[in-house]
Enzyme design. Structure first.
Site, PDB file in Angstrom:
ATOM      1  N   ALA A  64       0.827  -1.262  -0.055  1.00  0.00           N
ATOM      2  CA  ALA A  64       0.010  -0.117   0.047  1.00  0.00           C
ATOM      3  C   ALA A  64       1.057   1.090   0.000  1.00  0.00           C
ATOM      4  O   ALA A  64       0.423   2.355   0.300  1.00  0.00           O
ATOM      5  CB  ALA A  64      -1.070   0.006   1.467  1.00  0.00           C
ATOM      6  N   GLY A  65       2.109   1.153  -0.085  1.00  0.00           N
ATOM      7  CA  GLY A  65       3.045   2.299  -0.240  1.00  0.00           C
ATOM      8  C   GLY A  65       3.710   2.637   1.094  1.00  0.00           C
ATOM      9  O   GLY A  65       3.892   1.620   1.869  1.00  0.00           O
ATOM     10  N   ASP A  67       4.047   4.183   4.769  1.00  0.00           N
ATOM     11  CA  ASP A  67       3.417   3.783   5.977  1.00  0.00           C
ATOM     12  C   ASP A  67       2.826   5.086   6.494  1.00  0.00           C
ATOM     13  O   ASP A  67       3.671   6.210   6.779  1.00  0.00           O
ATOM     14  CB  ASP A  67       4.003   3.155   7.245  1.00  0.00           C
ATOM     15  CG  ASP A  67       3.394   3.199   8.443  1.00  0.00           C
ATOM     16  OD1 ASP A  67       2.381   2.419   8.542  1.00  0.00           O
ATOM     17  OD2 ASP A  67       3.853   3.217   9.627  1.00  0.00           O
ATOM     18  N   GLU A  72       3.187  10.731   9.444  1.00  0.00           N
ATOM     19  CA  GLU A  72       2.772  11.654  10.631  1.00  0.00           C
ATOM     20  C   GLU A  72       3.956  11.974  11.524  1.00  0.00           C
ATOM     21  O   GLU A  72       3.859  13.135  12.121  1.00  0.00           O
ATOM     22  CB  GLU A  72       1.582  10.897  11.567  1.00  0.00           C
ATOM     23  CG  GLU A  72       1.082  11.707  12.569  1.00  0.00           C
ATOM     24  CD  GLU A  72      -0.049  10.959  13.440  1.00  0.00           C
ATOM     25  OE1 GLU A  72      -0.856  11.773  13.846  1.00  0.00           O
ATOM     26  OE2 GLU A  72      -0.362   9.700  13.029  1.00  0.00           O
ATOM     27  N   HIS A  94      16.036   5.129  -1.545  1.00  0.00           N
ATOM     28  CA  HIS A  94      16.473   5.012  -2.922  1.00  0.00           C
ATOM     29  C   HIS A  94      17.549   3.607  -2.981  1.00  0.00           C
ATOM     30  O   HIS A  94      17.716   2.967  -4.031  1.00  0.00           O
ATOM     31  CB  HIS A  94      17.190   6.156  -3.295  1.00  0.00           C
ATOM     32  CG  HIS A  94      16.447   7.159  -3.427  1.00  0.00           C
ATOM     33  ND1 HIS A  94      16.842   8.600  -3.301  1.00  0.00           N
ATOM     34  CD2 HIS A  94      15.201   7.513  -3.733  1.00  0.00           C
ATOM     35  CE1 HIS A  94      15.802   9.510  -3.708  1.00  0.00           C
ATOM     36  NE2 HIS A  94      14.860   8.711  -3.815  1.00  0.00           N
ATOM     37  N   ASP A 149       8.699   8.730  -5.300  1.00  0.00           N
ATOM     38  CA  ASP A 149      10.258   8.780  -4.615  1.00  0.00           C
ATOM     39  C   ASP A 149      10.812   7.419  -4.820  1.00  0.00           C
ATOM     40  O   ASP A 149      11.730   7.204  -4.350  1.00  0.00           O
ATOM     41  CB  ASP A 149      10.236   9.437  -3.279  1.00  0.00           C
ATOM     42  CG  ASP A 149       9.285   8.645  -2.199  1.00  0.00           C
ATOM     43  OD1 ASP A 149       8.544   7.562  -2.517  1.00  0.00           O
ATOM     44  OD2 ASP A 149       9.470   8.930  -1.176  1.00  0.00           O
TER      45      ASP A 149
END
Length: 266
Positions: A64-65, A67, A72, A94, A149
């Site tokens: 889902a990408g 966290d 936050e 990276h 990214d």
């Protein structure tokens, strides 16, 4: 009580199957999960007995990408630290994607569900993508006010062309599996219940040749869009010189000559 591993790695018959294991969060990538992912990728890359890698997710999602809880925490850091903290995190992101992209052996993403944001980029970092009908892809960064990214701005145009990549990244819309296949995001589809098995069979097929030739050829192919033809030829010449000295080349040539001699003797 032992904390379950966020990454599961299984090795069988020379094929590694790496499973993202945070199903309750649709395998969103936390900092701890990334650390375990890096460790697993470094192990697979270094182990010469492993010929190929299949990457998939446990549960209903692929990944889902990033966290959201981590996002936050980054925003709640002191203002003077946000920039450097973000830079440090980007180095880890990276490095992870580079490990996957430059791994000197074939890699296949078996996308079993949603691949969103960094999850979609992670699938693209693999050499090939096979997906089930439950898979979908979303470059959803725009909805969080950020840019891809995880390599999406590099990988996606190379699969679908620049205008289409811009459309998918600027809109952040969902791409279902059938459309992903038509666009070239996905290379193959398979039923959900046989997805990993078919990915492993494909990985075995892609990795049965010379490991030396595969590693060198992949390294050059990964750069071929950026390099002028003269450099591609030059790197190919250097790689071929190495291949000439490899055990795989010698054994293949001797086997061919033995077979030819045996055929001539009849």
């Amino acid at each position: 009580m032992n904390t379950p591993s966020l990454i599961e790695l299984e090795i069988d018959a020379g094929i590694a199957t790496l499973r993202l294991n945070r199903p309750e969060k649709r395998n969103a990538m936390s900092d701890e999960m990334r650390s375990q992912f890096i460790d697993a990728l470094e192990r697979v890359s270094a182990d010469k007995a492993i010929r190929a890698l299949v990457l998939t997710g446990n549960g209903k999602g692929f990944c889902a990408g990033g966290d959201v809880a981590g996002m936050e925490r980054r925003m709640s850091a002191p203002a003077g630290e946000i920039g450097f903290n973000g830079w440090h995190r980007q180095q880890r992101v990276h490095y992870t994607q580079s490990l996957l992209h430059t791994m000197p052996k074939p890699t296949i993403a078996a996308v079993n569900g949603a691949a969103s944001g960094l999850g979609a980029d992670t699938a693209l970092a693999c050499d090939f993508i096979i997906a089930s009908e439950a898979a979908n892809f979303t470059w959803s960064y725009i909805h969080r006010g950020i840019v891809p990214d995880g390599g999406g701005m590099y990988f996606l145009p190379r699969r679908v062309g620049l205008p289409r990549a811009k459309e998918l990244i600027f809109s952040g819309r969902k791409v279902e599996a059938e459309e992903a296949l038509r666009l070239g995001i996905v290379d193959r589809m398979a039923p959900a219940d046989s997805l990993v098995a078919e990915a492993r069979a494909w990985a075995a097929e892609m990795s049965k040749g010379s490991a030396t030739a595969l590693a060198l050829g992949k390294t050059i192919l990964n750069q071929s869009f950026e390099l002028p033809s003269e450099q591609v030829f030059a790197q190919g010449s250097q790689a071929q010189g190495i291949c000439y000295t490899s055990t795989e080349h010698r054994e293949a040539v001797m086997a061919f000559l033995d077979k030819s001699a045996a055929g001539g003797a009849r």
